[in-house]
Design a protein around this motif. Structure first.
Motif, mmCIF file in Angstrom:
data_model
loop_
_atom_site.group_PDB
_atom_site.id
_atom_site.type_symbol
_atom_site.label_atom_id
_atom_site.label_comp_id
_atom_site.label_asym_id
_atom_site.label_seq_id
_atom_site.Cartn_x
_atom_site.Cartn_y
_atom_site.Cartn_z
ATOM 1 N N LYS A 1 0.841 -1.201 0.000
ATOM 2 C CA LYS A 1 0.000 0.000 0.000
ATOM 3 C C LYS A 1 0.876 1.251 0.000
ATOM 4 O O LYS A 1 2.079 1.176 0.240
ATOM 5 N N ALA A 2 0.234 2.397 -0.200
ATOM 6 C CA ALA A 2 0.956 3.673 -0.165
ATOM 7 C C ALA A 2 1.718 3.804 1.152
ATOM 8 O O ALA A 2 1.194 3.489 2.224
ATOM 9 N N ALA A 3 2.975 4.252 1.061
ATOM 10 C CA ALA A 3 3.797 4.452 2.260
ATOM 11 C C ALA A 3 3.223 5.601 3.088
ATOM 12 O O ALA A 3 2.485 6.448 2.573
ATOM 13 N N THR A 4 3.583 5.632 4.372
ATOM 14 C CA THR A 4 3.184 6.741 5.244
ATOM 15 C C THR A 4 3.610 8.064 4.604
ATOM 16 O O THR A 4 4.687 8.147 4.022
ATOM 17 N N ARG A 5 2.773 9.061 4.717
ATOM 18 C CA ARG A 5 3.027 10.407 4.176
ATOM 19 C C ARG A 5 3.023 10.455 2.647
ATOM 20 O O ARG A 5 3.471 11.425 2.055
ATOM 21 N N MET A 6 2.537 9.383 2.008
ATOM 22 C CA MET A 6 2.401 9.374 0.545
ATOM 23 C C MET A 6 0.954 9.065 0.163
ATOM 24 O O MET A 6 0.272 8.285 0.835
ATOM 25 N N GLU A 7 0.505 9.691 -0.912
ATOM 26 C CA GLU A 7 -0.825 9.453 -1.458
ATOM 27 C C GLU A 7 -0.639 8.842 -2.841
ATOM 28 O O GLU A 7 0.150 9.358 -3.639
ATOM 29 N N VAL A 8 -1.333 7.736 -3.108
ATOM 30 C CA VAL A 8 -1.154 7.030 -4.382
ATOM 31 C C VAL A 8 -2.514 6.812 -5.039
ATOM 32 O O VAL A 8 -3.474 6.408 -4.381
ATOM 33 N N LYS A 9 -2.587 7.096 -6.342
ATOM 34 C CA LYS A 9 -3.810 6.852 -7.115
ATOM 35 C C LYS A 9 -3.451 6.108 -8.401
ATOM 36 O O LYS A 9 -2.310 6.169 -8.865
ATOM 37 N N ILE A 10 -4.453 5.448 -8.972
ATOM 38 C CA ILE A 10 -4.310 4.827 -10.292
ATOM 39 C C ILE A 10 -5.166 5.635 -11.264
ATOM 40 O O ILE A 10 -6.376 5.791 -11.049
ATOM 41 N N ALA A 11 -4.533 6.168 -12.303
ATOM 42 C CA ALA A 11 -5.259 6.991 -13.280
ATOM 43 C C ALA A 11 -6.007 6.074 -14.247
ATOM 44 O O ALA A 11 -5.552 5.787 -15.355
ATOM 45 N N SER A 12 -7.148 5.572 -13.778
ATOM 46 C CA SER A 12 -7.943 4.620 -14.562
ATOM 47 C C SER A 12 -9.407 4.794 -14.171
ATOM 48 O O SER A 12 -9.708 5.065 -13.003
ATOM 49 N N PRO A 13 -10.337 4.617 -15.123
ATOM 50 C CA PRO A 13 -11.760 4.715 -14.769
ATOM 51 C C PRO A 13 -12.203 3.587 -13.831
ATOM 52 O O PRO A 13 -13.188 3.715 -13.117
ATOM 53 N N ASP A 14 -11.451 2.484 -13.831
ATOM 54 C CA ASP A 14 -11.787 1.324 -12.985
ATOM 55 C C ASP A 14 -10.485 0.736 -12.433
ATOM 56 O O ASP A 14 -9.993 -0.283 -12.924
ATOM 57 N N PRO A 15 -9.889 1.379 -11.405
ATOM 58 C CA PRO A 15 -8.549 0.987 -10.925
ATOM 59 C C PRO A 15 -8.427 -0.468 -10.471
ATOM 60 O O PRO A 15 -7.339 -1.025 -10.500
ATOM 61 N N GLN A 16 -9.556 -1.081 -10.052
ATOM 62 C CA GLN A 16 -9.471 -2.468 -9.585
ATOM 63 C C GLN A 16 -9.303 -3.454 -10.735
ATOM 64 O O GLN A 16 -8.711 -4.519 -10.560
#
Length: 555
Positions: A377-392
């Motif tokens: 998962k995203a590390a502490t103090r980091m925000e992570v997103k997937i640039a996708s309409p359906d990230p799963q």
């Protein structure tokens, strides 16, 4: 340890608290205690001061991992100068270019790297100093020469009654945004960019290691990843030193034999390495000891017998010294079959996903909670997103922001604007999915993704991962040539010849491998041809293959 303290506080407090402990050892060589490191730093500061070096000036270091490399780094940042670590594996013209581009005033260099360099190609340098014994080999400044020659006398005059912990008071970073490191990337695209890492990034990454790992003062750590690369620099060196550990430096990326020998002696508490090392040890050392006949085939077989599982785990643990909490694997994709095998035997490994531009960490998890094929998962103090309409379900680019992020590329605003958007999100160029719990699974590099004429997206890394576990395959690349998928394979000739095979036999086996692999692949990703490559593929410091060199491979 608390995030509120600055990065230099980590270093200062560790030296004071661990004064009489062993700090840095060149494997089979010299050992420096924390107090020795402090005294060398003090002498360094006298030299830098006398030569007129100012906080904010750049100092480059280029050489194999060593205690003196670490001292040069620590002396630079505790003075307030900006450190420019350069991979010793870089070609001479690239090193010259980095020294000039960074405007470094001094270059600390290993003797082997120095043999290939030309001081005339680096006119801005005030001096060049050998890491072996801190001897200046080029001096263009009288004060610098004088300071080096008289550093022991000056040191004695400044500290007449011996140097003690109470003398330590390093310059602290004035702001978390202050520039600490310019780390030139070893990217697979053929050129280097200077990543500007502020103290905020170093502090956040080191704090994350303290949050996730159990190293205590006096524990042992083996440093085998190049210190010139941010993964080895942070996970082994800066974290280990700030935790009061005893660091052992292996001067080169070691063979499985050297690992077995050194790890059994050193018994490291945590181990950071690239996938290639773990894969080699599992395939060449562990599997043949379990069953010499079927070897690699074990990777694809379910292990149901608990006694066999326990035996396999015991052998794998022993290969890495049998004292470690977990192995952190990063820097390149991990082979899916090797990972599945390790999961089956409950081997304590985890995946760290990151990049130089985040100094390095973006995602990771403890081994106990890591999901198969995921990088956590995203590390502490980091925000992570997937640039996708359906990230799963649909892979999209990994984008991130947070405390670990770089300031940008040095003197390259255009490249910075191409990777960090106007909202502060860094675009990694990696494609991934993310499940409902936030676990990220990397599918491949967006620039490596192959798009066929029929519109199918193919991730070559996934096919290569399967192919690399087939008989006598050392490593491979999947290429798209004339809209056909081609496998470029470097066979394990040593193993083949040891089993009495000839080159024609190897070629036939590779063709058999192609046919068997195609049975496992959908119709749109069938391999139409195998090409034999007769030497190991060129790689970056992280042991990623330089793909751009092989796109037009003939055969």
């Amino acid at each position: 340890m608390e995030q509120e303290q600055g990065f230099i506080d980590y270093i200062e407090q560790s030296i004071i608290k661990n004064w009489d402990r062993n700090a840095l050892t060149d494997y089979k060589g010299v050992t420096l205690q924390y107090k020795d490191v402090a005294r060398k730093i003090a002498k360094f500061h006298i030299v830098l001061e006398s030569a007129g070096i100012q906080p904010g000036d750049k100092i480059a270091v280029c050489g194999r991992n060593s205690a003196h490399w670490a001292v040069a780094f620590l002396a630079t940042v505790t003075y307030g100068a900006v450190i420019v670590p350069i991979l010793h594996e870089f070609k001479a013209d690239n090193i010259h270019n980095i020294v000039n581009h960074s405007e470094a005033k001094l270059l600390f260099v290993g003797d082997r790297a120095w043999e290939n360099l030309n001081e005339e190609a680096m006119p801005l340098l005030m001096g060049i100093v050998l890491l072996t014994d801190f001897t200046p080999v080029v001096c263009r400044n009288e004060q610098l020469m004088e300071a080096f020659e008289h550093r022991n006398v000056l040191y004695g005059a400044r500290f007449p009654k011996n140097f003690r912990p109470e003398h330590i008071s390093y310059r602290k970073e004035e702001s978390p945004e202050e520039l600490a490191v310019i780390n030139y990337t070893s990217g697979t695209t053929g050129y280097s960019k200077g990543v500007m890492l502020p103290y905020r990034s170093l502090e956040s990454n080191v704090a994350y290691c303290h949050e996730m790992l159990p190293v205590r003062p006096g524990d042992h750590i083996v440093s085998m990843l190049p210190l010139g690369h941010v993964f080895g620099m942070v996970y082994d060196f800066l974290y280990g030193f700030s935790a009061g550990a005893h660091l052992y430096f292996l001067t080169r990326m070691p063979s499985p034999k050297i690992i077995a020998q050194s790890f059994s002696e050193i018994k490291p508490r945590v181990i950071s390495c690239v996938p290639l090392i773990v894969e080699k040890i599992i395939k060449k050392d562990i599997l043949p000891r379990i069953d010499n006949k079927i070897g690699k085939l074990l990777l694809r077989m379910p292990i149901v017998n608990d006694r066999i599982k326990a035996d396999m785990r015991k052998k794998a643990m022993e290969a890495f010294g049998n004292n470690f909490d977990e192995i952190i694997i990063g820097g390149a994709p991990f082979n899916a079959d090797v990972e599945r095998f390790l999961k089956q035997i409950s081997f304590p490994y985890t995946i760290a996903y990151g990049m130089t531009e985040c100094g390095p960490i973006i995602c990771s998890s403890r081994w106990e909670t890591l999901k198969p094929a995921s990088c956590g998962k995203a590390a502490t103090r980091m925000e992570v997103k997937i640039a996708s309409p359906d990230p799963q379900n649909v892979a999209g680019e990994i984008i991130c922001k947070g405390a670990n992020l770089m300031l940008g590329y040095y003197k390259n605003a255009e490249a910075t604007s191409q990777i960090i958007d106007i909202n502060g999100w860094l675009h990694t160029g990696d494609l991934a999915t993310m499940d409902a719990e936030g676990y990220v699974t990397v599918r491949g590099r967006s620039k490596n993704m192959l798009l066929t004429a029929s519109g199918q997206n193919i991730y070559p890394e996934e096919i290569e991962s399967k192919l690399n576990n087939m008989p006598y395959v050392s490593e491979s690349l999947i290429l798209l040539q004339k809209d056909k998928l081609v496998a470029l394979i470097y066979p394990d000739f040593d193993d083949a010849f040891a089993h009495g095979l000839e080159q024609s036999d190897v070629e036939k086996i590779m063709e058999d491998n192609r046919n068997e692999l195609n049975l496992q692949l959908p119709a749109y990703s069938q391999i139409t041809k195998v090409k034999i490559h007769f030497e190991e593929f060129e790689k970056t410091a992280k042991k990623s293959i330089k793909r751009f060199m092989y796109q037009e491979a003939k055969g």
